[in-house]
Design a protein around this motif. Structure first.
Motif, short mmCIF file in Angstrom:
data_model
loop_
_atom_site.label_atom_id
_atom_site.label_comp_id
_atom_site.label_asym_id
_atom_site.label_seq_id
_atom_site.Cartn_x
_atom_site.Cartn_y
_atom_site.Cartn_z
N ASN A 104 -4.97 -8.39 -7.96
CA ASN A 104 -5.97 -7.60 -7.24
C ASN A 104 -5.26 -6.61 -6.32
OD1 ASN A 104 -8.00 -6.61 -5.64
ND2 ASN A 104 -8.59 -8.59 -4.77
N PRO A 105 -5.38 -5.30 -6.60
CA PRO A 105 -4.64 -4.34 -5.77
C PRO A 105 -5.14 -4.30 -4.32
CG PRO A 105 -6.15 -3.21 -7.27
CD PRO A 105 -6.17 -4.66 -7.65
N ARG A 106 -6.32 -4.87 -4.09
CA ARG A 106 -6.87 -4.87 -2.73
C ARG A 106 -6.49 -6.14 -1.98
NH1 ARG A 106 -10.50 -3.70 -6.37
NH2 ARG A 106 -11.40 -5.77 -6.19
N CYS A 107 -5.72 -7.02 -2.62
CA CYS A 107 -5.36 -8.30 -1.99
C CYS A 107 -4.23 -8.08 -0.98
CB CYS A 107 -4.91 -9.30 -3.06
SG CYS A 107 -4.40 -10.89 -2.37
N ILE A 108 -4.28 -8.84 0.10
CA ILE A 108 -3.25 -8.74 1.15
C ILE A 108 -1.86 -9.02 0.60
CG2 ILE A 108 -3.67 -11.14 1.91
CD1 ILE A 108 -2.72 -8.20 4.23
N SER A 110 -0.55 -7.82 -1.84
CA SER A 110 0.05 -6.60 -2.39
C SER A 110 0.82 -5.81 -1.33
CB SER A 110 -1.03 -5.72 -3.04
OG SER A 110 -1.91 -5.22 -2.05
N LYS A 126 -12.89 -25.52 -16.26
CA LYS A 126 -12.54 -24.24 -16.86
C LYS A 126 -11.08 -23.89 -16.63
CE LYS A 126 -17.13 -22.12 -16.40
NZ LYS A 126 -17.91 -21.12 -15.67
N LEU A 132 -5.45 -17.79 -3.12
CA LEU A 132 -5.79 -18.41 -1.84
C LEU A 132 -6.36 -17.38 -0.86
CD1 LEU A 132 -5.50 -20.80 0.26
CD2 LEU A 132 -3.23 -19.88 0.75
N TYR A 133 -5.90 -16.14 -0.98
CA TYR A 133 -6.25 -15.13 0.02
C TYR A 133 -7.52 -14.35 -0.36
CZ TYR A 133 -1.51 -16.37 1.19
OH TYR A 133 -0.38 -17.07 1.49
N CYS A 134 -7.50 -13.69 -1.51
CA CYS A 134 -8.63 -12.82 -1.84
C CYS A 134 -9.64 -13.51 -2.75
CB CYS A 134 -8.15 -11.52 -2.49
SG CYS A 134 -7.52 -11.75 -4.17
N GLU A 135 -9.29 -14.70 -3.27
CA GLU A 135 -10.16 -15.50 -4.13
C GLU A 135 -10.41 -14.89 -5.51
OE1 GLU A 135 -13.25 -17.97 -2.02
OE2 GLU A 135 -13.03 -16.36 -0.58
N PRO B 103 -8.31 -3.81 5.92
CA PRO B 103 -8.82 -3.33 4.63
C PRO B 103 -8.45 -4.22 3.44
CG PRO B 103 -6.99 -1.95 5.38
CD PRO B 103 -7.32 -2.88 6.50
N LYS B 104 -7.45 -5.08 3.59
CA LYS B 104 -7.02 -5.89 2.44
C LYS B 104 -7.72 -7.25 2.42
CE LYS B 104 -3.93 -3.18 0.51
NZ LYS B 104 -4.10 -2.67 -0.86
N GLU B 105 -8.11 -7.66 1.24
CA GLU B 105 -8.83 -8.93 1.07
C GLU B 105 -7.87 -10.10 1.30
OE1 GLU B 105 -10.67 -8.67 -2.82
OE2 GLU B 105 -11.51 -6.71 -2.31
N GLY B 106 -8.30 -11.03 2.12
CA GLY B 106 -7.47 -12.20 2.41
C GLY B 106 -6.59 -12.03 3.64
N ALA B 107 -6.64 -10.86 4.28
CA ALA B 107 -5.79 -10.61 5.45
C ALA B 107 -6.10 -11.62 6.56
CB ALA B 107 -5.98 -9.18 5.95
N THR B 109 -7.13 -14.65 6.24
CA THR B 109 -6.58 -15.96 5.88
C THR B 109 -5.11 -16.03 6.27
OG1 THR B 109 -8.08 -15.97 4.00
CG2 THR B 109 -6.32 -17.59 3.95
N VAL B 110 -4.39 -14.94 6.02
CA VAL B 110 -2.98 -14.87 6.42
C VAL B 110 -2.87 -15.00 7.94
CG1 VAL B 110 -0.94 -13.40 6.51
CG2 VAL B 110 -2.34 -13.45 4.45
N HIS B 127 -14.14 -8.55 0.87
CA HIS B 127 -14.11 -9.99 0.68
C HIS B 127 -15.15 -10.71 1.53
CE1 HIS B 127 -11.63 -13.91 0.99
NE2 HIS B 127 -12.33 -13.94 -0.12
#
Lengths: 141, 303
Positions: A104-108, A110, A126, A132-135, B103-107, B109-110, B127
């Protein structure tokens, strides 16, 4: 039938889904080993017609969670004195760290430095894993 | 409760407590004006969001606390390449509680894994945005007097709308909730939300036109449909008016239906609807401050 010498001592990673052996070779970093490693592709199998097998001529420690994540149907046979002394059945691990990357390019993950890539088992039926972060779900090939 | 990343981190019992506290604050704000004297809230906004940041800051100031922080990544050390982990570890030295948007998903959580102090996710990309969901739940509770036995209509972009997904998941935990999902086919809820609705045995329907369903709703939650989300111009022209709420459509709605919107709106609700007593979106924005006051108190364990 192709013959590979039987092992006196080592590991046999068996019942690998046909075509997946190179992925396992890469993830387990088997290229860094000094001992003999045999990759057998498309071997005949009673269960699945075709399977891959990896034979390693040394008793190395391997990450069973990684194998379970890639393919829970794999078995690992531990060989000593030319005999199978233990047979290990893989299962889906609860989480895997730094085995696959989140796409996911929007995931932290990255952008954040030195962040472990962690995937958690969210649906065992399944075999579904999510970052863990962006799901985001990990899409298996 | 030390970290709030997702609305589902809270049990319905904890949500009830926050709503009850927010109610008490709204009834008598002055009784809470010094609850957080001497406490500092850091608002770390790596992307601008004026509304969310101001509501957090207003909440802390109204509790007698102080605020510090930054309102965009450009004005923080992130511009120099500092990681989120290092930023929050530093800020923890100066603040008692952190609200963070990134802006980043999961930030979040970090960040939460790096600090001991309470931390609230104020939005991490597309997210999670738990305080918006809490705001929505407080609004529904205050406007309808309950969180169960409701027909909830959600209209607009249901595919990419984070607030919509969170609200559906939050409302699924209450008894006898029916969902009416109004959107163009291109912007229907994602499969994983639909799977949850089906697997949970929920009563829900998906329709394309607001006019066809508005009469059955107790709540209408509006979101914006953006032109660029449509695959073709023809569909956009055919459907765009279906997703604009105006006085005429309001005549088809129940007399006690409420209209909600996370704001900012562009043109999806005509301004002529603003004067309708059923238009609850500005009251909803007001709830945003009080629910954050309650949340800050809970997280700082202030009695």
């Amino acid at each position: 039938m192709l013959n590979i010498d039987s092992l006196e001592k080592g590991l046999v990673i068996d019942h690998i889904q046909a075509g997946k052996s190179m992925e396992i070779y890469r993830v387990l970093e088997l290229d860094k080993l000094d001992c003999s490693v045999a990759i057998i592709k498309n071997a005949r199998s009673k269960k699945t017609e075709r399977k891959d097998i990896i034979k390693i001529e040394d008793r190395i420690d391997i990450d069973l969670d990684v194998l379970g994540f890639i393919d829970p149907h794999i078995t690992v046979n531990i060989i000593d004195g030319g005999q199978i002394i233990e047979k290990k059945q893989m299962k889906l691990p609860e989480r895997v760290t730094n085995v696959v990357k989140c796409k996911n390019p929007r995931c932290i993950t990255s952008v954040e430095q030195e962040l472990d890539q962690v995937f958690c088992l969210t649906n065992p039926e399944k075999a579904q894993y999510r970052c863990l972060y962006c799901e985001q779900e990990y899409a298996r090939k | 409760m030390k970290k709030l990343i997702s609305p589902l981190d809270l049990s319905t019992g904890e949500i009830d407590e926050i709503i009850a506290l927010a109610d008490r604050i709204m009834e008598n704000p002055s009784a809470f004006a010094h609850k957080c004297d001497g406490k500092i809230l850091a608002t770390l906004f790596f992307e601008p969001s004026t509304r969310t940041r101001l509501s957090f800051e207003a909440a802390m100031l109204s509790l007698g606390g102080k605020v510090l922080g930054f309102s965009s990544a450009n004005s923080s050390s992130a511009a120099k390449g500092e990681s989120v982990a290092d930023t929050v570890r530093t800020v923890e030295c100066y603040a008692d509680i952190i609200a963070m948007r990134h802006p980043k998903e999961g930030a979040a959580t970090v960040a939460a894994s790096k600090v001991e102090c309470p931390l609230i996710n104020a939005g991490d990309g597309g997210h999670q945005h738990p305080t918006q969901t809490l705001t929505d739940l407080l609004t529904i509770h205050r406007e309808k007097g309950r969180l169960d036995n409701l027909t909830v209509g959600l209209c607009g972009d249901l595919k990419f709308g984070r607030t919509v997904h969170s609200l559906i998941r939050a409302m699924m935990r209450y008894q006898n909730i029916k969902f009416i999902l109004v959107s163009p086919k291109e912007l229907q809820v994602p499969d994983y939300i639909r799977d949850d609705l089906v697997n949970g045995g929920f009563d829900f329907e998906e329709v394309e036109r607001l006019e066809d369903a508005i009469g059955a709703m107790d709540i209408l939650y509006m979101t914006r449909v953006q032109r660029e989300r449509f695959f073709n111009e023809e569909d956009y022209i055919r459907l765009r008016d279906s997703y604009i709420l105006d006085a005429e459509k309001m005549t088809m709605a129940k007399s006690d239906m409420i209209v909600m919107h996370p704001l900012p709106r562009v043109n999806e609700i005509s301004t002529e609807v603003d004067s309708d007593p059923r238009a609850a979106y500005f009251r909803q924005a007001r709830c945003g401050k009080f629910v954050r006051m309650a949340l800050i108190m809970k997280m700082l364990e202030v009695e």
